[in-house]
Motif scaffolding. Sequence first.
Motif, mmCIF file in Angstrom:
data_model
loop_
_atom_site.group_PDB
_atom_site.id
_atom_site.type_symbol
_atom_site.label_atom_id
_atom_site.label_comp_id
_atom_site.label_asym_id
_atom_site.label_seq_id
_atom_site.Cartn_x
_atom_site.Cartn_y
_atom_site.Cartn_z
ATOM 1 N N GLN A 100 48.318 39.233 37.621
ATOM 2 C CA GLN A 100 48.636 38.265 38.726
ATOM 3 C C GLN A 100 47.050 37.887 39.453
ATOM 4 O O GLN A 100 46.614 36.811 39.911
ATOM 5 N N ALA A 101 46.164 38.974 39.782
ATOM 6 C CA ALA A 101 44.993 38.854 40.514
ATOM 7 C C ALA A 101 44.117 37.910 39.626
ATOM 8 O O ALA A 101 43.344 37.117 40.184
ATOM 9 N N TYR A 104 45.429 34.191 40.043
ATOM 10 C CA TYR A 104 44.940 33.949 41.188
ATOM 11 C C TYR A 104 43.395 33.877 41.498
ATOM 12 O O TYR A 104 43.003 32.540 42.253
ATOM 13 N N LYS A 105 42.853 34.491 40.746
ATOM 14 C CA LYS A 105 41.392 34.423 40.810
ATOM 15 C C LYS A 105 40.788 32.938 40.284
ATOM 16 O O LYS A 105 39.893 32.350 40.804
ATOM 17 N N GLU A 136 43.234 29.817 49.650
ATOM 18 C CA GLU A 136 44.524 30.742 49.394
ATOM 19 C C GLU A 136 44.717 31.541 48.429
ATOM 20 O O GLU A 136 45.188 32.834 48.478
ATOM 21 N N TYR A 137 44.569 31.136 47.076
ATOM 22 C CA TYR A 137 44.549 31.884 45.894
ATOM 23 C C TYR A 137 43.499 32.846 45.793
ATOM 24 O O TYR A 137 43.594 34.050 45.066
ATOM 25 N N LYS A 139 42.079 34.373 48.343
ATOM 26 C CA LYS A 139 42.510 35.297 49.128
ATOM 27 C C LYS A 139 43.543 36.342 48.597
ATOM 28 O O LYS A 139 43.645 37.491 48.615
ATOM 29 N N LYS A 140 44.783 35.662 47.892
ATOM 30 C CA LYS A 140 45.600 36.339 47.281
ATOM 31 C C LYS A 140 45.217 37.207 46.090
ATOM 32 O O LYS A 140 45.535 38.407 46.090
ATOM 33 N N ASP A 143 43.954 40.395 47.655
ATOM 34 C CA ASP A 143 44.893 41.189 48.092
ATOM 35 C C ASP A 143 45.773 41.909 46.649
ATOM 36 O O ASP A 143 45.975 43.035 46.883
ATOM 37 N N PHE A 144 45.948 41.111 45.772
ATOM 38 C CA PHE A 144 46.585 41.910 44.554
ATOM 39 C C PHE A 144 45.595 42.695 44.096
ATOM 40 O O PHE A 144 45.937 43.750 43.295
ATOM 41 N N ASP A 147 45.727 45.861 45.988
ATOM 42 C CA ASP A 147 46.867 46.638 45.776
ATOM 43 C C ASP A 147 46.682 47.193 44.527
ATOM 44 O O ASP A 147 47.447 48.608 44.304
#
Length: 172
Positions: A100-101, A104-105, A136-137, A139-140, A143-144, A147
């Motif tokens: 997912q990261a 999003y990247k 936004e993506y 930053k997401k 975060d991913f 995590d």
Amino acid sequence: MAPILLAEAVKLKSILLKRVQELEIEMMRVGFTVIEKVTTPAPPIRTVSAIDLEMNDIRSDIRKLDRLIYEANLNNTVTYKEAELTIVEAIELATQLRAQARVYKQLGSHEKQRIQFSGYGEGTTYVEVALYEPEEYRKKALDFEKDANKLSGLINAKNYAVTIAFDDEKYA
């Protein structure tokens, strides 16, 4: 027989798989030779059957390690975001978080708007517009990734806390 750490078992399995590959290559190498028609081949240092025996012994140990690793991964847990996950679930979740990261990247690396020139002399200018907020993506993605790294750290710590009953003396 002293127990070994789960982390050591995973590493040993990898080493044994590589050793099987080496033995397969050795088996093919010593299994054939080229000689003059009237001569007798010199016997190899190790025979195909000796290599085969060693390979089968290692494969048996790989299967045992596999079973013990799977059992340990099912019977032990890590706590992540207030949830108890078996190690096998945690490994899968960490893999999914990294995937997912990565997505999003990619989304986060695009510009909100980018000019696309027409290559056929039409004189028309096209604009590629992102239908989301790239920042936004981005930053997401961070975060991913954070995590996934945290979860991987928890899994790694657990791998060094859990032991399994396997005799690794012949490989030490």
